[in-house]
Design an enzyme around this catalytic site. Structure first.
Site, PDB file in Angstrom:
ATOM      1  N   ASN A 142       5.591  19.025   0.195  1.00 10.61           N
ATOM      2  CA  ASN A 142       4.501  18.547  -0.650  1.00 10.61           C
ATOM      3  C   ASN A 142       5.049  18.275  -2.042  1.00 10.61           C
ATOM      4  O   ASN A 142       6.008  18.910  -2.480  1.00 10.61           O
ATOM      5  CB  ASN A 142       3.404  19.615  -0.742  1.00 10.61           C
ATOM      6  N   HIS A 144       3.703  18.312  -5.970  1.00  9.94           N
ATOM      7  CA  HIS A 144       2.575  18.818  -6.769  1.00  9.94           C
ATOM      8  C   HIS A 144       2.851  18.527  -8.239  1.00  9.94           C
ATOM      9  O   HIS A 144       3.952  18.782  -8.724  1.00  9.94           O
ATOM     10  CB  HIS A 144       2.399  20.322  -6.549  1.00  9.94           C
ATOM     11  N   SER A 154       6.736  19.404  -9.013  1.00  9.41           N
ATOM     12  CA  SER A 154       7.509  20.255  -8.094  1.00  9.41           C
ATOM     13  C   SER A 154       7.462  19.687  -6.683  1.00  9.41           C
ATOM     14  O   SER A 154       6.423  19.192  -6.246  1.00  9.41           O
ATOM     15  CB  SER A 154       6.906  21.669  -8.037  1.00  9.41           C
ATOM     16  N   ASP A 208      -0.285  25.328  -2.489  1.00  5.46           N
ATOM     17  CA  ASP A 208       0.638  25.027  -3.591  1.00  5.46           C
ATOM     18  C   ASP A 208       1.573  26.206  -3.886  1.00  5.46           C
ATOM     19  O   ASP A 208       2.063  26.348  -5.011  1.00  5.46           O
ATOM     20  CB  ASP A 208      -0.114  24.641  -4.872  1.00  5.46           C
TER      21      ASP A 208
HETATM   22  C1  GAR Z   1       0.595  12.718  -7.425  1.00  4.24           C
HETATM   23  O1  GAR Z   1       0.616  13.002  -8.800  1.00  4.24           O
HETATM   24  C2  GAR Z   1       0.826  13.975  -6.617  1.00  4.24           C
HETATM   25  O2  GAR Z   1       1.738  14.846  -7.234  1.00  4.24           O
HETATM   26  C3  GAR Z   1      -0.558  14.563  -6.591  1.00  4.24           C
HETATM   27  O3  GAR Z   1      -1.395  13.469  -6.381  1.00  4.24           O
HETATM   28  C4  GAR Z   1      -0.812  12.310  -6.977  1.00  4.24           C
HETATM   29  C5  GAR Z   1      -0.769  11.214  -5.933  1.00  4.24           C
HETATM   30  O4  GAR Z   1      -0.334  10.028  -6.519  1.00  4.24           O
HETATM   31  N1  GAR Z   1      -0.694  15.547  -5.567  1.00  4.24           N
HETATM   32  C6  GAR Z   1      -1.488  16.602  -5.662  1.00  4.24           C
HETATM   33  O5  GAR Z   1      -2.200  16.805  -6.629  1.00  4.24           O
HETATM   34  C7  GAR Z   1      -1.455  17.555  -4.478  1.00  4.24           C
HETATM   35  N2  GAR Z   1      -2.161  18.743  -4.771  1.00  4.24           N
HETATM   36  P1  GAR Z   1       0.157   8.833  -5.591  1.00  4.24           P
HETATM   37  O6  GAR Z   1      -0.925   8.594  -4.548  1.00  4.24           O
HETATM   38  O7  GAR Z   1       0.261   7.678  -6.561  1.00  4.24           O
HETATM   39  O8  GAR Z   1       1.469   9.210  -4.995  1.00  4.24           O
END
Ligand code: GAR
Length: 217
Positions: free
Chosen positions: A108, A110, A137, A146
């Site tokens: 994942n 995060h 991370s 997480d």
């Molecule tokens: C990213 O910032 C990722 O780290 C976060 O969602 C966004 C997705 O962006 N993930 C989380 O918050 C997971 N808990 P993307 O669709 O443009 O890759």
């Protein structure tokens, strides 16, 4: 080198997915077998289609329970026989059975320097806490939300005048570097999770997460 079969799960815009697609085009040894979204409108689905990658929507609202959705999701993922499952902005809490099924085979990303700011709204919370540094991370997924063993982190400064959107954009740039990097290490057989739940990199147990600024990438 043979390419590692992967399946990528998304819920939204898919910029991390795009970074992985671009990296694969530029030689990252992965075979992206499918992109699965729980959100029919996720823009990332179009990114995958443009790259010729099969896409599937599995809408969680069509399932009575979290367990039923996760079982269907696991069956779908497994039909593509991936060695690695990548959560790339997949905004679902996963059941313990699902997570155990992919133990050591699911990563994942995060948007925080875990263990700081687990959960949602990480950028605003970092600003509210007057953090000087923030980041992202990559971790193996375990049953603790997480909370799995961290592989690598990237740091960014929090700058005067930042709002959540500006800070998020600065973090995302780093996300797009560290996700393909961690996947490369797995594809090259340099990175794994051992049976004690520790991250092993180049035959050494990591005592702390790697830092993008300190690795040879
Ligand atoms: C990213 O910032 C990722 O780290 C976060 O969602 C966004 C997705 O962006 N993930 C989380 O918050 C997971 N808990 P993307 O669709 O443009 O890759």
């Amino acid at each position: 080198m043979s390419r590692l079969p992967v399946v990528i799960l998304i819920s939204g815009g898919g910029t991390n997915l795009q970074a992985l697609i671009d990296a694969a085009r530029d030689g990252l040894p992965v075979d992206i077998r499918a992109v699965i979204s729980n959100q029919p409108e996720a823009y990332g689905l179009q990114r995958a289609q443009q790259a010729g990658i099969p896409t599937v929507v599995l809408d969680h609202r069509e399932f009575e329970t979290r367990e039923a959705f996760d079982q269907a999701l696991a069956s779908l993922i497994d039909s593509y026989q991936p060695n690695l499952v990548l959560l790339a902005g997949f905004m679902r809490i996963l059941t313990p059975a699902f997570v155990r099924h992919y133990q050591g085979r699911m990563l994942n990303i995060h948007p925080s320097l875990l263990p700081r700011f687990q959960g949602l709204h990480t950028h605003q919370r970092a600003l509210d806490a007057a953090e000087k540094e923030h980041g992202a991370s990559i971790h193996f997924v375990t049953e603790e939300l997480d909370g799995g063993p961290i592989i690598i982190q990237a740091r960014v400064p929090v700058l005067p005048g930042d709002d959540a959107a500006r800070l998020a954009a600065r973090v995302l740039e780093k996300e797009h570097i560290i996700y393909p990097l961690a996947v490369r290490w797995i594809a090259e057989g340099r990175l794994s999770l051992n049976s004690a739940g520790q991250v092993v990199f180049d035959n050494q147990v990591l005592s702390a997460p790697m830092d993008l600024d300190k690795v040879d990438s």
